[in-house]
Design a protein around this motif. Structure first.
Motif, PDB file in Angstrom:
ATOM      1  N   ALA A 106     -11.963  47.778  -3.235  1.00 44.55           N
ATOM      2  CA  ALA A 106     -11.819  47.880  -4.638  1.00 44.55           C
ATOM      3  C   ALA A 106     -11.673  49.275  -5.149  1.00 44.55           C
ATOM      4  O   ALA A 106     -10.777  49.364  -5.893  1.00 44.55           O
ATOM      5  N   THR A 107     -12.654  50.224  -4.742  1.00 48.61           N
ATOM      6  CA  THR A 107     -12.514  51.428  -5.564  1.00 48.61           C
ATOM      7  C   THR A 107     -10.921  52.061  -5.026  1.00 48.61           C
ATOM      8  O   THR A 107     -10.369  52.775  -5.838  1.00 48.61           O
ATOM      9  N   VAL A 108     -10.514  51.759  -3.721  1.00 46.50           N
ATOM     10  CA  VAL A 108      -9.439  52.577  -3.422  1.00 46.50           C
ATOM     11  C   VAL A 108      -8.328  51.698  -4.044  1.00 46.50           C
ATOM     12  O   VAL A 108      -7.215  52.367  -4.421  1.00 46.50           O
ATOM     13  N   ALA A 109      -8.129  50.440  -4.066  1.00 50.78           N
ATOM     14  CA  ALA A 109      -7.102  49.584  -4.517  1.00 50.78           C
ATOM     15  C   ALA A 109      -7.011  49.861  -6.131  1.00 50.78           C
ATOM     16  O   ALA A 109      -5.780  50.406  -6.634  1.00 50.78           O
ATOM     17  N   LEU A 110      -8.116  50.360  -6.960  1.00 53.69           N
ATOM     18  CA  LEU A 110      -7.821  50.672  -8.454  1.00 53.69           C
ATOM     19  C   LEU A 110      -7.156  51.900  -8.428  1.00 53.69           C
ATOM     20  O   LEU A 110      -6.514  52.409  -9.364  1.00 53.69           O
ATOM     21  N   TYR A 111      -7.792  52.956  -7.575  1.00 55.23           N
ATOM     22  CA  TYR A 111      -7.342  54.418  -7.678  1.00 55.23           C
ATOM     23  C   TYR A 111      -5.769  54.317  -7.019  1.00 55.23           C
ATOM     24  O   TYR A 111      -5.064  55.264  -7.784  1.00 55.23           O
ATOM     25  N   GLU A 112      -5.349  53.674  -6.164  1.00 57.32           N
ATOM     26  CA  GLU A 112      -4.267  53.865  -5.678  1.00 57.32           C
ATOM     27  C   GLU A 112      -3.083  52.758  -6.073  1.00 57.32           C
ATOM     28  O   GLU A 112      -2.072  53.020  -5.776  1.00 57.32           O
ATOM     29  N   GLY A 113      -3.445  51.764  -7.104  1.00 56.66           N
ATOM     30  CA  GLY A 113      -2.549  50.870  -7.386  1.00 56.66           C
ATOM     31  C   GLY A 113      -2.272  49.753  -6.492  1.00 56.66           C
ATOM     32  O   GLY A 113      -1.266  49.437  -6.507  1.00 56.66           O
ATOM     33  N   LEU A 114      -3.190  49.386  -5.459  1.00 54.75           N
ATOM     34  CA  LEU A 114      -2.985  48.328  -4.715  1.00 54.75           C
ATOM     35  C   LEU A 114      -3.624  47.169  -5.049  1.00 54.75           C
ATOM     36  O   LEU A 114      -4.354  47.068  -5.862  1.00 54.75           O
ATOM     37  N   PRO A 115      -3.132  45.829  -4.816  1.00 56.05           N
ATOM     38  CA  PRO A 115      -3.530  44.770  -4.903  1.00 56.05           C
ATOM     39  C   PRO A 115      -4.926  44.534  -4.453  1.00 56.05           C
ATOM     40  O   PRO A 115      -5.467  44.922  -3.543  1.00 56.05           O
ATOM     41  N   LEU A 116      -5.825  43.696  -5.016  1.00 55.26           N
ATOM     42  CA  LEU A 116      -7.277  43.616  -4.859  1.00 55.26           C
ATOM     43  C   LEU A 116      -7.439  42.525  -3.741  1.00 55.26           C
ATOM     44  O   LEU A 116      -8.380  42.305  -3.163  1.00 55.26           O
ATOM     45  N   SER A 117      -6.116  41.714  -3.841  1.00 54.60           N
ATOM     46  CA  SER A 117      -6.432  40.426  -3.011  1.00 54.60           C
ATOM     47  C   SER A 117      -5.023  40.238  -2.546  1.00 54.60           C
ATOM     48  O   SER A 117      -4.192  40.369  -3.284  1.00 54.60           O
ATOM     49  N   GLY A 118      -4.904  39.074  -1.387  1.00 51.16           N
ATOM     50  CA  GLY A 118      -3.726  39.008  -1.244  1.00 51.16           C
ATOM     51  C   GLY A 118      -2.677  39.682  -0.335  1.00 51.16           C
ATOM     52  O   GLY A 118      -3.232  40.759   0.270  1.00 51.16           O
ATOM     53  N   THR A 119      -1.591  39.658  -0.510  1.00 51.11           N
ATOM     54  CA  THR A 119      -0.392  40.426   0.154  1.00 51.11           C
ATOM     55  C   THR A 119      -0.382  41.729  -0.225  1.00 51.11           C
ATOM     56  O   THR A 119      -0.554  42.058  -1.445  1.00 51.11           O
ATOM     57  N   GLY A 120      -0.702  42.758   0.470  1.00 51.52           N
ATOM     58  CA  GLY A 120      -0.884  44.354   0.268  1.00 51.52           C
ATOM     59  C   GLY A 120      -2.111  44.813  -0.105  1.00 51.52           C
ATOM     60  O   GLY A 120      -2.303  45.822  -0.064  1.00 51.52           O
ATOM     61  N   ALA A 121      -3.060  43.846  -0.132  1.00 52.11           N
ATOM     62  CA  ALA A 121      -4.410  44.368  -0.170  1.00 52.11           C
ATOM     63  C   ALA A 121      -5.148  45.019   0.913  1.00 52.11           C
ATOM     64  O   ALA A 121      -4.614  44.704   2.024  1.00 52.11           O
ATOM     65  N   LEU A 122      -6.195  45.410   0.953  1.00 50.03           N
ATOM     66  CA  LEU A 122      -6.739  46.277   2.085  1.00 50.03           C
ATOM     67  C   LEU A 122      -7.528  45.254   2.786  1.00 50.03           C
ATOM     68  O   LEU A 122      -8.119  44.483   2.198  1.00 50.03           O
ATOM     69  N   PRO A 123      -7.633  45.444   4.101  1.00 50.35           N
ATOM     70  CA  PRO A 123      -8.279  44.231   4.928  1.00 50.35           C
ATOM     71  C   PRO A 123      -9.836  44.773   4.864  1.00 50.35           C
ATOM     72  O   PRO A 123     -10.268  45.545   4.024  1.00 50.35           O
ATOM     73  N   ALA A 124     -10.798  43.997   5.603  1.00 47.86           N
ATOM     74  CA  ALA A 124     -12.234  43.946   5.779  1.00 47.86           C
ATOM     75  C   ALA A 124     -12.643  45.349   6.059  1.00 47.86           C
ATOM     76  O   ALA A 124     -11.985  45.941   6.580  1.00 47.86           O
ATOM     77  N   MET A 125     -13.894  45.582   5.499  1.00 46.97           N
ATOM     78  CA  MET A 125     -14.434  47.150   5.553  1.00 46.97           C
ATOM     79  C   MET A 125     -14.478  47.080   7.170  1.00 46.97           C
ATOM     80  O   MET A 125     -14.924  46.070   8.173  1.00 46.97           O
ATOM     81  N   GLY A 126     -14.448  48.212   7.794  1.00 45.67           N
ATOM     82  CA  GLY A 126     -14.716  48.227   9.440  1.00 45.67           C
ATOM     83  C   GLY A 126     -13.345  48.129  10.013  1.00 45.67           C
ATOM     84  O   GLY A 126     -13.205  48.420  11.443  1.00 45.67           O
ATOM     85  N   THR A 127     -12.050  47.527   9.522  1.00 50.51           N
ATOM     86  CA  THR A 127     -10.964  47.356  10.188  1.00 50.51           C
ATOM     87  C   THR A 127     -10.139  48.530   9.660  1.00 50.51           C
ATOM     88  O   THR A 127     -10.314  49.247   9.011  1.00 50.51           O
ATOM     89  N   ALA A 128      -8.953  48.544  10.457  1.00 49.50           N
ATOM     90  CA  ALA A 128      -8.057  49.828  10.254  1.00 49.50           C
ATOM     91  C   ALA A 128      -7.281  49.684   9.043  1.00 49.50           C
ATOM     92  O   ALA A 128      -6.864  48.777   8.457  1.00 49.50           O
ATOM     93  N   TRP A 129      -7.348  50.768   8.159  1.00 45.63           N
ATOM     94  CA  TRP A 129      -6.679  50.589   6.924  1.00 45.63           C
ATOM     95  C   TRP A 129      -5.520  51.717   6.913  1.00 45.63           C
ATOM     96  O   TRP A 129      -5.680  52.796   7.406  1.00 45.63           O
ATOM     97  N   GLN A 130      -4.312  51.301   6.163  1.00 44.23           N
ATOM     98  CA  GLN A 130      -3.108  52.066   5.938  1.00 44.23           C
ATOM     99  C   GLN A 130      -2.494  51.706   4.714  1.00 44.23           C
ATOM    100  O   GLN A 130      -2.086  50.474   4.340  1.00 44.23           O
ATOM    101  N   TRP A 131      -1.973  52.824   4.029  1.00 41.57           N
ATOM    102  CA  TRP A 131      -1.236  52.569   2.677  1.00 41.57           C
ATOM    103  C   TRP A 131      -0.446  53.832   2.627  1.00 41.57           C
ATOM    104  O   TRP A 131      -0.795  54.826   2.876  1.00 41.57           O
ATOM    105  N   ASP A 132       0.710  53.591   1.933  1.00 38.83           N
ATOM    106  CA  ASP A 132       1.551  54.657   1.770  1.00 38.83           C
ATOM    107  C   ASP A 132       1.669  54.762   0.094  1.00 38.83           C
ATOM    108  O   ASP A 132       1.644  53.853  -0.722  1.00 38.83           O
ATOM    109  N   ARG A 133       1.887  56.183  -0.234  1.00 35.43           N
ATOM    110  CA  ARG A 133       2.069  56.325  -1.524  1.00 35.43           C
ATOM    111  C   ARG A 133       3.855  56.236  -1.937  1.00 35.43           C
ATOM    112  O   ARG A 133       4.427  56.484  -1.374  1.00 35.43           O
ATOM    113  N   ALA A 134       3.795  55.369  -3.034  1.00 36.69           N
ATOM    114  CA  ALA A 134       4.879  54.588  -3.192  1.00 36.69           C
ATOM    115  C   ALA A 134       5.706  55.629  -4.037  1.00 36.69           C
ATOM    116  O   ALA A 134       5.303  56.611  -4.757  1.00 36.69           O
ATOM    117  N   ALA A 135       7.303  55.733  -3.866  1.00 35.46           N
ATOM    118  CA  ALA A 135       8.244  56.657  -4.666  1.00 35.46           C
ATOM    119  C   ALA A 135       8.074  56.303  -6.107  1.00 35.46           C
ATOM    120  O   ALA A 135       8.032  57.089  -6.917  1.00 35.46           O
TER     121      ALA A 135
END
Length: 216
Positions: A106-135
């Motif tokens: 939640a904290t990363v999603a709010l800061y980075e503008g990512l969805p909180l659930s569904g497509t594009g949301a970060l997976p569970a804690m302890g799994t690999a995370w990756q996101w890109d800064r959008a143009a």
């Protein structure tokens, strides 16, 4: 003979039991597609379960949650008066500011503008995370639920709840990496009017401790 009125006491109207603190606070965030909160309490005044679409922010700094209100007035002046002859609200902007201390979805999603659930949301804690800064940064509307809790003199819970049905990130402070302090992602969200609920902020005060204040 007229009976004189009782003496006026400056103690009248003073109620120490009405002084509130928010001893514990919790913030939950959801995508705007999530159902709005219609009532966080049951018939007895107890909190109901928070919907799973609303993700907990977790620990925040000692400052807790601040709700700045930016009130702007417009005065009408007249040649016959040295004071304004009329004053009207031009704008009244309500915000919520907080600094999360946890690194979670939640904290990363709010800061980075990512969805909180569904497509594009970060997976569970302890799994690999990756996101890109959008143009072109995305800044979606969210739903924010803030809950504060205090205790009455008899130990019952008193809850103060604010719900922003349509909130948007309007400011964020620096993310700092340092040995001396935890990684924070401070954010400020403004409340905007929701067309379905017809308000920018809905408020509740309830709980067993609150109901115990009712005079018999």
């Amino acid at each position: 003979m007229t009976t004189p009125p009782p003496p006026v006491s400056l103690e009248d109207g003073l109620h120490a039991e009405y002084i509130r603190k928010q001893l514990v606070q919790a913030i939950f965030a959801a995508d705007y597609s999530a159902a709005a909160i219609t009532n966080p309490f049951d018939a007895e005044g107890d909190l109901v379960a928070i919907p799973t679409d609303y993700k907990p922010i977790g620990y925040t700094t000692d400052d807790g949650i601040t709700f700045p209100s930016d009130l702007s007035m417009t005065d009408t002046t007249s040649s016959q008066s040295s004071e304004p002859t009329r004053s009207d609200v031009e704008s009244d902007i309500l915000s919520a500011s907080f600094a999360p201390q946890e690194t979670n979805q939640a904290t990363v999603a709010l800061y980075e503008g990512l969805p909180l659930s569904g497509t594009g949301a970060l997976p569970a804690m302890g799994t690999a995370w990756q996101w890109d800064r959008a143009a072109t940064p995305r800044n979606p509307y969210r739903r924010l639920l803030a809950i504060g809790m205090d205790y009455s003199d008899d130990g019952g819970e008193i809850y103060v709840v604010k719900f922003f049905p349509r909130a948007r990130l309007t400011s964020k402070d620096d993310e700092q990496w340092a040995r001396s302090t935890e990684t924070q992602r401070p954010v400020t969200f403004n409340a905007f009017r929701d067309s379905a609920l017809k308000t920018a902020c809905r408020n509740w005060v309830d709980g067993p401790g609150w109901r115990s204040l009712a005079t018999p």
